[in-house]
Scaffold this active site. Structure first.
Site, short mmCIF file in Angstrom:
data_model
loop_
_atom_site.label_atom_id
_atom_site.label_comp_id
_atom_site.label_asym_id
_atom_site.label_seq_id
_atom_site.Cartn_x
_atom_site.Cartn_y
_atom_site.Cartn_z
N VAL A 64 0.82 -1.21 0.00
CA VAL A 64 0.00 0.00 0.00
C VAL A 64 0.86 1.26 0.00
O VAL A 64 0.41 2.33 -0.42
CB VAL A 64 -0.97 0.01 1.20
CG1 VAL A 64 -1.91 -1.16 1.12
CG2 VAL A 64 -0.21 0.01 2.52
N ILE A 74 2.11 2.17 -3.93
CA ILE A 74 1.14 2.37 -5.01
C ILE A 74 0.53 3.77 -4.97
O ILE A 74 -0.15 4.13 -4.01
CB ILE A 74 0.01 1.31 -4.92
CG1 ILE A 74 0.58 -0.08 -5.13
CG2 ILE A 74 -1.07 1.61 -5.92
CD1 ILE A 74 1.26 -0.27 -6.47
N GLU A 88 -2.25 5.21 -5.84
CA GLU A 88 -3.53 4.71 -6.34
C GLU A 88 -4.44 5.77 -6.96
O GLU A 88 -5.40 5.45 -7.66
CB GLU A 88 -4.31 4.00 -5.21
CG GLU A 88 -4.68 4.87 -4.02
CD GLU A 88 -3.51 5.04 -3.04
OE1 GLU A 88 -3.61 5.90 -2.17
OE2 GLU A 88 -2.51 4.31 -3.18
N ASP A 117 -2.08 27.91 -43.03
CA ASP A 117 -2.54 28.49 -44.28
C ASP A 117 -2.55 30.01 -44.11
O ASP A 117 -2.23 30.53 -43.05
CB ASP A 117 -3.91 27.94 -44.68
CG ASP A 117 -5.00 28.30 -43.68
OD1 ASP A 117 -4.67 28.71 -42.56
OD2 ASP A 117 -6.19 28.16 -44.03
N ASP A 153 -8.92 25.21 -43.88
CA ASP A 153 -10.36 25.48 -43.82
C ASP A 153 -11.13 24.90 -45.00
O ASP A 153 -12.35 24.86 -44.99
CB ASP A 153 -10.63 26.99 -43.75
CG ASP A 153 -10.00 27.74 -44.93
OD1 ASP A 153 -9.43 27.07 -45.82
OD2 ASP A 153 -10.09 28.98 -44.95
N GLU A 187 8.01 5.86 1.66
CA GLU A 187 7.35 4.94 2.59
C GLU A 187 7.98 3.55 2.53
O GLU A 187 8.18 2.90 3.56
CB GLU A 187 5.85 4.89 2.27
CG GLU A 187 5.13 6.21 2.54
CD GLU A 187 3.76 6.28 1.89
OE1 GLU A 187 3.27 5.22 1.44
OE2 GLU A 187 3.19 7.38 1.81
N THR A 210 -2.59 12.54 1.04
CA THR A 210 -1.62 13.17 0.14
C THR A 210 -1.96 12.98 -1.33
O THR A 210 -1.75 13.87 -2.15
CB THR A 210 -0.21 12.62 0.41
OG1 THR A 210 -0.20 11.20 0.22
CG2 THR A 210 0.23 12.94 1.82
#
Length: 828
Positions: A254, A257, A259, A301, A574, A643, A671
């Protein structure tokens, strides 16, 4: 052959409204939106969410209720955010589609007017010109040299001829001629509607950026899974318990990741499309949002893009005499009367009576009618004598059009109008001695007008098809550069974008306009279409700034030559002749106001205001989106890696497990959730438009981003482990609380360090700061509010301790700011 003049008043507005209410709008069936359950399942398919679901299953099986509640809350929150952002993106794109809806010229109450194609009803009388997309199934009531590209319906690659009484189907494209048709079927009953019903359930595939990030997600999941298994095995080998080893593995999973990454990407793309729409850039294909930021060449153009698109006939030349049209009329001079008569007869535009509506038709032809009317030569007067009996429509291959008119006495008048060199060829066919046959040198006059920046048309006529054409004169039409065109070219150059001019005009005219707006105009930098056809541009494409007298296939060759060098090309256009190049370019940009429907359908981006400056804004938006996604990746991956490092290194420092899965998920939720999504709305860093964009082939983690993630994560891990070591003797809960609070605050501080520069008084771009403050409040609650502390397993922290830990936590952010400033000074 009857000309396609409107011979019916059409439906009344009242009758059209009644039929629209009865039959419904002329719109093809849309794919039914997916239900809520399907949307949720799509979000749960994401690899990172699947890994979290696996972690949830594990903690439930081992009876860890608090961790299971937190993991479940994170999964629900991220799924909800994903579904909400998907709905926002769909609503934004639907709004853009409504803004870019096709238009049709319809005859109602005897007047030609433009309406949304969706407002057509059975029985409406519709006018079609070359370049129009057929808005409904029509039966042709009048037709002149009509050819239709039916590739979209039948797969037939060659345009087919359609005659009086035949049908043309909705969704096909008129490539030649003009016609008037009566609506036979609309909406789901039309040919296009029946095909659309068969593909209504087709799903769109992800954009290239989303696919790259999905690959990154899978790589992160695989790497994380291998790491977790290895750590769990090592923990068991060291004598740890099974539950303790599983919890450690889940904590790593966890932690690693990010997430909320899918939600951040969805927000960035949806907000980008919405912001572009607010600046008149309508995205027809979502990948264009991300590709725009990588554009290195802008092939523009001329008419209406670099110039005002406000065509005005300013100069006439006939029989050696030049006359400016800003002077008084010269009714008595037969030279001008003949030339103006020819310009009105050989013309497909309509100039309604004053106050009855805007002009209808090509702006150049409208300008010719306006000039003639100022001299008292009007279409209404001429049509009382002359009736058109035949015509050859203009084509980019011929570069001329012709008409044949007959009066009541049987006299005939043929008029041809077009590019001077094309008209010279017609004159020479009947009189090989040109210029001897022509008393005055029109060639030299045309060259002089073109060199002065005029678009020049030559006009010739004859009253006997057996006789050669005689030159009636020349007309010089001015289309002045837009006031801000030079600044736009300069802004593109500052951003590393090369602007080139690609036009069908005379080389001298193209050179004059290019010089006025700042595009390179050296003699060796101007090439005509014939040289492109011979392939002479390929080896020196980077030296050429102006292409003149180009045909559709030559414009494709020009785009391809730049792409072969590795450039990302945006092409503006165009007309029908621009559609192949718009399709070939990496980003096709069509004009929304004056552009043909076929050009809009071929493009990825439609400019509602026809302003080239809008392309620059769109490029800036693309760069902004990509920069914001990279900023979030640095933010999210740095926090996740920090982490992981904290959990892996702590045992070697003699610390207990420094974070529980619940604490990690709480940090990630605070976070990555609201602050992560806020990254998608960060403003443009001005420096991005003062340097070239990186190659789109480069990895999303390229340009040193992976290295930045590494050292930032290491800094965060060090400052987070420090407080844990300081309270190592106070027990596991104290260590975890100190690490938990410092780690969360350090990541939030990093978000502020990575934000884009902004004006201090600009409150509209303060979403990230507000998100960080809200998340910081949640982090404080986690160490002060009893019920939440119980769920997370944290100790209460005094305010003084929180202030101390917060001061330590901002160190990585401060270092990041200093490093960014030093790098910016080195670049400057």
């Amino acid at each position: 052959m009857s000309p396609p003049t409107v011979t019916t008043p059409g439906l009344t507005e009242e009758e059209a409204t009644r039929r629209l209410d009865e039959l419904g709008p002329n719109a093809v069936p849309q794919a039914p939106p997916p239900g809520v359950l399907k949307r949720v399942l799509v979000q749960l398919r994401d690899p990172m969410i699947l890994l979290l679901c696996g972690a949830l299953t594990v903690v439930v099986l081992i009876g860890d209720r608090s961790d299971s509640l937190i993991i479940a809350a994170v999964v629900v929150l991220n799924t909800t955010i994903g579904v909400v952002q998907e709905l926002r993106a769909e609503h934004a794109i639907a709004a853009l589609h409504r803004l870019a809806a096709p238009r049709a010229r319809v005859v109602r109450d005897g007047q030609v007017r433009e309406v949304d194609a969706a407002a057509l009803v059975v029985g409406d009388v519709v006018r079609l010109d070359a370049g129009d997309v057929v808005p409904a199934d029509l039966v042709l009531r009048e037709a002149v040299a009509v050819e239709v590209d039916e590739a979209a319906m039948t797969g037939e690659s060659v345009p087919v001829t359609r005659r009086l009484g035949e049908e043309v189907l909705a969704g096909t494209v008129v490539t030649r001629g003009r016609a008037v048709g009566e609506v036979a079927r609309t909406g789901a009953d039309s040919g296009l509607g029946r095909i659309a019903a068969l593909i209504a359930g087709t799903e769109k595939r992800p954009t290239p950026l989303q696919r790259r990030l999905n690959r990154l997600s899978r790589e992160l999941v695989v790497g994380t899974t291998v790491l977790c298994v290895a750590v769990a095995v090592l923990s068991l080998v060291r004598g740890g318990g099974l539950v303790e080893s599983v919890i450690l593995a889940v904590s790593l999973a966890v932690a690693a990741i990010p997430e909320s990454l899918p939600a951040v990407v969805s927000v960035a793309l949806a907000l980008g499309a919405h912001r572009m729409a607010r600046h008149s850039a309508l995205v027809r294909w979502l990948p264009a949002v991300e590709t725009l930021g990588s554009v290195t060449v802008l092939a523009s153009d001329k008419t209406g893009t670099l110039t005002e698109g406000r065509m005005t006939a300013q100069v006439l030349w006939a029989e050696g005499t030049t006359r400016r049209l800003d002077g008084p009329p010269e009714d008595a001079d037969p030279r001008w009367q003949r030339l103006l008569r020819d310009l009105v007869l050989c013309n497909d535009a309509v100039l309604p009576a004053e106050g009855t509506g805007p002009p209808v038709g090509d702006p150049l032809e409208v300008a010719l009618l306006v000039a003639a009317s100022q001299d008292g030569v009007t279409g209404a007067d001429l049509r009382r004598r002359w009736t058109r009996v035949a015509e050859t429509p203009f084509s980019s291959e011929r570069q001329w059009m012709s008409t044949t008119d007959q009066d009541g006495a049987g006299a005939r008048l043929e008029v041809v109008k077009g590019a001077p060199e094309a008209v010279w060829r017609l004159l020479a066919e009947g009189a090989p001695g040109l210029p001897e046959v022509v008393a005055y040198d029109g060639r030299a006059a045309a060259e002089r007008l073109a060199a002065n920046g005029f678009r020049v048309l030559a006009v010739a006529d004859r009253d006997d098809p057996r006789s050669p054409y005689a030159l009636a004169g020349l007309v010089g039409v001015a289309d002045p550069p837009r006031p801000g065109a030079r600044e736009v070219v300069t802004a593109c150059a500052d951003a590393g974008i090369r602007v080139i001019l690609v036009t069908g005009d005379h080389p001298a005219t193209a050179r004059a306009v290019a010089g006025a707006v700042g595009i390179a105009t050296a003699d060796d930098g101007v090439v005509d279409g014939a040289a492109v056809e011979r392939g002479e541009h390929v080896d020196r494409v980077a030296e050429i700034g102006v292409y003149a007298r180009t045909r559709p296939e030559q414009k494709v060759d020009i785009v391809a030559a730049w792409q072969a060098r590795g450039d990302v090309v945006a092409m503006t256009g165009d007309g029908v002749n621009d559609a192949p190049a718009l399709r070939r370019a990496d980003i096709g940009v069509a004009m929304g106001d004056r552009g043909t429907e076929v050009a809009r359908q071929a493009a990825d981006l439609v400019l509602a205001d026809d302003e080239l400056r809008t392309v620059v804004r769109a490029v800036a938006e693309g760069r902004r989106i990509y920069a914001n996604i990279r900023a979030f990746l640095r933010y999210g991956l740095s926090g996740g890696l920090a982490e992981v490092l904290v959990i892996l290194v702590a045992p070697f420092l003699g610390l207990p497990l420094p974070l529980t899965p619940a604490q990690i998920l709480w940090i990630n939720m605070l976070t990555h959730g609201v602050p992560g999504v806020a990254f998608g709305g960060e403003p443009l860093d001005p420096v991005l438009m003062r340097r070239p964009s990186p190659s789109p082939e480069r990895s999303v983690l390229g340009l040193g981003l992976a290295r930045q993630v590494g050292w930032t994560a290491l800094l965060i891990a060090v400052v987070s482990l420090g407080p844990g070591l300081a309270v190592a003797g106070a027990g596991t809960a104290s260590v975890q609380t100190a690490v938990f609070f410092t780690l969360g605050c350090a990541q939030l501080a990093l978000a502020l360090a990575l934000r884009a520069p902004r004006d201090g008084a600009d409150l509209a771009h303060r979403g990230l700061e507000a998100a960080v403050l809200a998340s910081l409040a949640g982090q404080v609650l986690a160490v002060t509010w009893g019920p939440l502390r119980t769920v997370l397993g944290t100790d209460a922290l005094p305010w003084s301790t929180q202030a101390t830990l917060l001061a330590v936590a901002v160190v990585p952010a401060a270092v990041t700011v200093v490093v960014r400033q030093v790098a910016a000074r080195r670049r400057d």
